[in-house]
Design an enzyme around this catalytic site. Sequence first.
Site, PDB file in Angstrom:
ATOM      1  N   GLY A   1     133.609   4.348 -89.014  1.00 16.74           N
ATOM      2  CA  GLY A   1     132.826   4.209 -87.799  1.00 16.74           C
ATOM      3  C   GLY A   1     133.203   5.317 -86.850  1.00 16.74           C
ATOM      4  CB  THR A   2     131.604   7.944 -85.471  1.00 18.22           C
ATOM      5  OG1 THR A   2     130.326   7.349 -85.541  1.00 18.22           O
ATOM      6  CG2 THR A   2     131.948   8.555 -86.784  1.00 18.22           C
ATOM      7  CB  THR A   3     131.156   8.318 -80.733  1.00 18.85           C
ATOM      8  OG1 THR A   3     131.205   9.487 -81.527  1.00 18.85           O
ATOM      9  CG2 THR A   3     131.553   8.634 -79.316  1.00 18.85           C
TER      10      THR A   3
ATOM     11  CE  LYS B   1     130.143   3.078 -85.163  1.00 15.84           C
ATOM     12  NZ  LYS B   1     129.876   4.490 -84.888  1.00 15.84           N
TER      13      LYS B   1
ATOM     14  CB  ALA C   1     130.598  11.292 -87.981  1.00 14.87           C
TER      15      ALA C   1
END
Lengths: 229, 265
Positions: free
Chosen positions: B44-46, B77, B219
């Site tokens: 998972g990213t930002t 997220k 990403a």
Amino acid sequence: MPMPYYVSPEQMMQDKAEYARKGIAKGKSLVALEYADGIILAAENPSSSLSKISEIYDCISFAGVGKYSEFENLRKSGIRYADIKGYTYSRADVTGKSLANAYSQVIGNIFTKEIKPLEVEILVVEVGDIPEKNSMYHILFDGSISDYHQYSVIGGHAEVVNGFLREHYQELLSLDEALGLCHTALEKTTENKQISEEHLEVAILDRNIEGRKFRRIPLSELRARLKRA
Amino acid sequence: MIFNTQYQGSSFVELLQKDFKQLLTNFNDLHIHEKDSSLSLTKGTTILSLCYADGVLIAGDRRAVEGNRISSRRIEKVYKTDQYSAMAVAGVAGLCIDTAKLFRTELEHYEKIEGEQLVIEGKANKLAHMIRQNFPAALQGLIVVPIFVGYDFQQQRGRIFKYDVVGGIYEEESYYATGSGGKDAKNTLKKLYRKPLDEEAALKLSIEALYDAAEEDAATAGPDIMHGIYPSIKTVTALGVRDVPQDRIESLYKAFLDSKLPDNE
């Protein structure tokens, strides 16, 4: 070598039951009652911090009378049981029925195997998404379990309160009305009894609340609602 | 018998460690090579969060990547952890989601057993312990880096806590962003963050920061108008945790994109 006295199993069970019953009869009563939006639980409780009613899971609540330390232990193990189950499977898999069965097993085992039975009587209530799916399980000191609809009473003087509710209970009461009915019912336990709001412990399982449906009713709200009832 | 647990305290994680070991992964015996894991694990990213007048806002984009492939467009997220707190997670998705679920259960378990909620520092510290326990896994590339936010009733403001892989816990005053596009999002926040900030302005700012992160970082997902997927945003105030509805985020994004078009200048 001295021989142990023979006591017939019947006699032993009877003695244990009487012992437990005496312990519970000393205590105060507790009512669970279905109303329009869910289930209300009310107890006479002079202590504001040692509660008899508690949240177990999203839709499930626990209420106990008798010896505090004993039902407090049951309450905590119930929470552990529910949280483990919800974490392992899904939140919807935690049901009142399975919890009530587990309680019944544990309390029944203690009743037959230990010298001292538990001096407790407990209720496991679960609110459903429609009134027909509500359930209330009553578990006795010997592990015997029964389910109720509309209302259920545990503790000392339960028959009196039950008798009063049999005559006065109506379906789909508003929260204010249900609260008023619980209050009057609990006051019936002894003649001319007055229970002040400070000594009333009330919580609801409200099906309209998102997620965790358990909510305690604080004293200020309790006063306002009883005035309207 | 499920009822006879050895552990008698009020922590759910400790209960699992003592009586239900099979439900936890033991990372001490695991040996994963960095090369393999970076290719096959979903990440998972930002994520970002910022304080504003009523409390605190927490947001994350919806993309998860597996190496250089997109593995999910709709991953979540940002999680509500209890009535007055939320967390967002960046790192290995599987572990992140489980950490969020475990942490939520932990807070709820404590509250039910003890009859009252932990104070915000207590919650933040508990999360730090959980991250620290993940350290053997982090050494092998299985990293979980959360942001934890909550409303502090004593100080009457929102608070932000950031973590590092060893479970270090640091409080941020105004804003923070992390994950692969975290640096770009933080730059935007740094340039545009002004106090006082109302909810509308805070939402706009978080959207712009996530947009900038998506522009620079492969990403991180930008607004996906085709599929109707937008970042998820939650606010935490004295009134509790609230989801910002997707259609509101969508209209804010559209307004933001319009303002970026050259004709409008």
